[in-house]
Design an enzyme around this catalytic site. Structure first.
Site, PDB file in Angstrom:
ATOM      1  N   CYS A 163     -53.013 -61.897  -2.815  1.00  0.00           N
ATOM      2  CA  CYS A 163     -52.619 -63.294  -2.677  1.00  0.00           C
ATOM      3  C   CYS A 163     -51.391 -63.657  -3.501  1.00  0.00           C
ATOM      4  CB  CYS A 163     -53.780 -64.201  -3.088  1.00  0.00           C
ATOM      5  SG  CYS A 163     -54.278 -64.026  -4.819  1.00  0.00           S
ATOM      6  N   GLU A 210     -59.606 -63.308   3.402  1.00  0.00           N
ATOM      7  CA  GLU A 210     -59.627 -64.325   2.352  1.00  0.00           C
ATOM      8  C   GLU A 210     -58.306 -64.344   1.624  1.00  0.00           C
ATOM      9  OE1 GLU A 210     -60.028 -65.349  -1.977  1.00  0.00           O
ATOM     10  OE2 GLU A 210     -59.668 -63.365  -1.069  1.00  0.00           O
TER      11      GLU A 210
END
Length: 442
Positions: A163, A210
């Site tokens: 991320c 995710e």
């Protein structure tokens, strides 16, 4: 002799029993299985050796050179039906990519899945993962170097892909350094396309991806538009939602959950209502100093002194560090900025735990009274803050543990999504006639 696990994990790693097999044991096992399913000529051809050499290996008169074992083992793996090597005890099979310490896996094992493949590049995260999960397969490393032929068929693909290229902190840091971010990040941003590469080749029934909340707004929404379109072009119906971990744990941690199904299904994030935020506060995860703190054999006295009923003193900030953090916050407060430490009390909900927590712990400092400096969370408290049970083992240093929990998912959030996906993963749902696949004309 160098063991199989030492090839892939640090030498000081405490591994599970399966990992104690030598690389030669793995080779002999796979060779025997391959010869049950294929002729000697076929096995010789795939390994690129003379049938006589193969015969000597089969009867243990000789063995391959050690440096060639990895290639031989991979080639033998391709000759075998995956069911000979993987755990089929679950109601569905899943793979765990960018696995970290297994937070996503925890939720999907709870709903009946069986993990058949794991990839995680960080050796310290591998160590924690291996300590906590029983595998019939080894933990693979860099996903960019993994051939899709080495990945078993599966029903569900799970991936918490990196991320940092999309996170608010990551973008700010890269801008300050004059470096690219998002899909322009050469090392991390493009890892999403390795996920697509695997999805395209293996065509799982479903996936869960995710990432950070900022993925939706990054580059004015263009990044997420590319991601969504890429997944849809692979033939999947896409659903997504940003969920705050504060619904389940005393921590504000917003993450986007992207769910995809190859068939048309009645998936709905709203099928289960989210608990109200703030029901769990820091008192639920902090060490208890009233004599009720559980004794964990795998922790010992590392984090908590049970004789004195107190957190180990090393987690209390030094006078110098506390003075620095206090003055830094005051300076920015005078300028009208919100920068500074985050002090938490028993009834608080904390800020987001970050991977940089090991540096000074400033985002979550535990108040210890007016006459005592605040302290960092212990790694055990970080584990609880991320939804891991006390049975979860922490075999790495505090610094590594802080990084691992800061990079992890809130297990309860993934559990919530997994439960919403479960009805679509039941056998009767997985077995219907499939829709036409891409590129077919009939």
């Amino acid at each position: 002799m160098r063991t199989w696990c030492q090839t892939f994990y640090p030498a000081n790693m405490k591994s599970n029993n399966l990992a104690k097999r030598t690389e030669y044991d793995v080779f002999n096992e796979r060779l025997s299985l391959a010869l049950c399913h294929r002729t000697k000529a076929e096995v010789s051809a795939i390994l690129g050796v003379n049938p006589r050499t193969l015969r000597r290996w089969e009867v243990r008169q000789s063995r391959p050179e050690y440096h060639a074992l990895d290639a031989y083992n991979r080639n033998l793996q391709r000759l075998l039906p995956f069911s000979q090597n993987e755990n089929d005890s679950g109601s569905f099979r899943f793979i765990d990519l960018f696995a970290g310490i297994g937070g996503i896996r925890a939720a999907f094992e709870e709903i009946g899945g069986a993990c058949v493949f794991t990839s995680e590049w960080d050796s310290y995260a591998q160590k924690t993962y291996a300590e906590n999960w029983s595998n019939s397969h080894r933990i693979e490393g860099d996903i960019t170097k993994i051939d899709v032929l080495d990945i078993p068929d599966h029903d569900v693909l799970l991936a918490g892909f990196p991320c940092q290229p999309f996170s608010i902190a990551g973008v700010s840091k890269k801008n300050a350094l004059g470096r690219a971010h998002g899909f322009h990040d050469e090392t991390q941003g493009t890892l999403f396309f390795d996920v697509c590469r695997i999805i395209e080749a293996k065509e799982p029934r479903a996936f869960l991806l995710e990432n950070v909340k900022n993925l939706v707004s990054h580059d004015k929404g263009k990044t997420f538009s590319v991601i969504k379109r890429s997944l849809e072009d692979l033939g999947y119906n896409i659903y997504y939602r940003v969920i705050d971990g504060a619904h389940f744990v005393p921590q504000h941690r917003e993450r986007i959950m992207i769910v995809g199904f190859r068939e048309q299904v009645a998936f709905d994030f709203e099928a289960q209502s989210l608990p109200a935020k703030g029901q769990r506060t820091m008192k639920d995860i902090l060490h208890k100093t009233d004599g009720s703190e559980p004794r964990l054999d795998h922790d010992g006295e590392r984090f908590f002194d049970h004789k004195k009923n107190r957190v180990q003193p090393k987690y209390t900030l030094t006078d110098k560090l506390w003075e620095y953090l206090y003055n830094y916050a005051e300076k920015h407060r005078a300028k009208g900025n919100g920068f500074g430490y985050g002090l938490v009390y028993p009834d608080s909900v904390a800020r987001t735990l970050s991977a940089r927590y090991y540096k000074d712990g400033s985002e979550i400092l535990v108040y210890q009274g007016a006459r005592k400096n605040p302290r960092r969370l212990t790694p055990r408290e970080c584990a609880r803050l991320m939804g891991f049970p006390d049975s979860f083992r922490i075999p790495v240093s505090d610094t590594r543990a802080y990084k691992q929990f800061g990079n992890s998912v809130v297990v309860d959030v993934v559990r919530h999504v997994a439960k919403a996906m479960r009805p679509m993963l039941e056998v009767e749902v997985l077995q219907p006639e499939l829709p036409l696949r891409r590129g077919t004309n009939t």
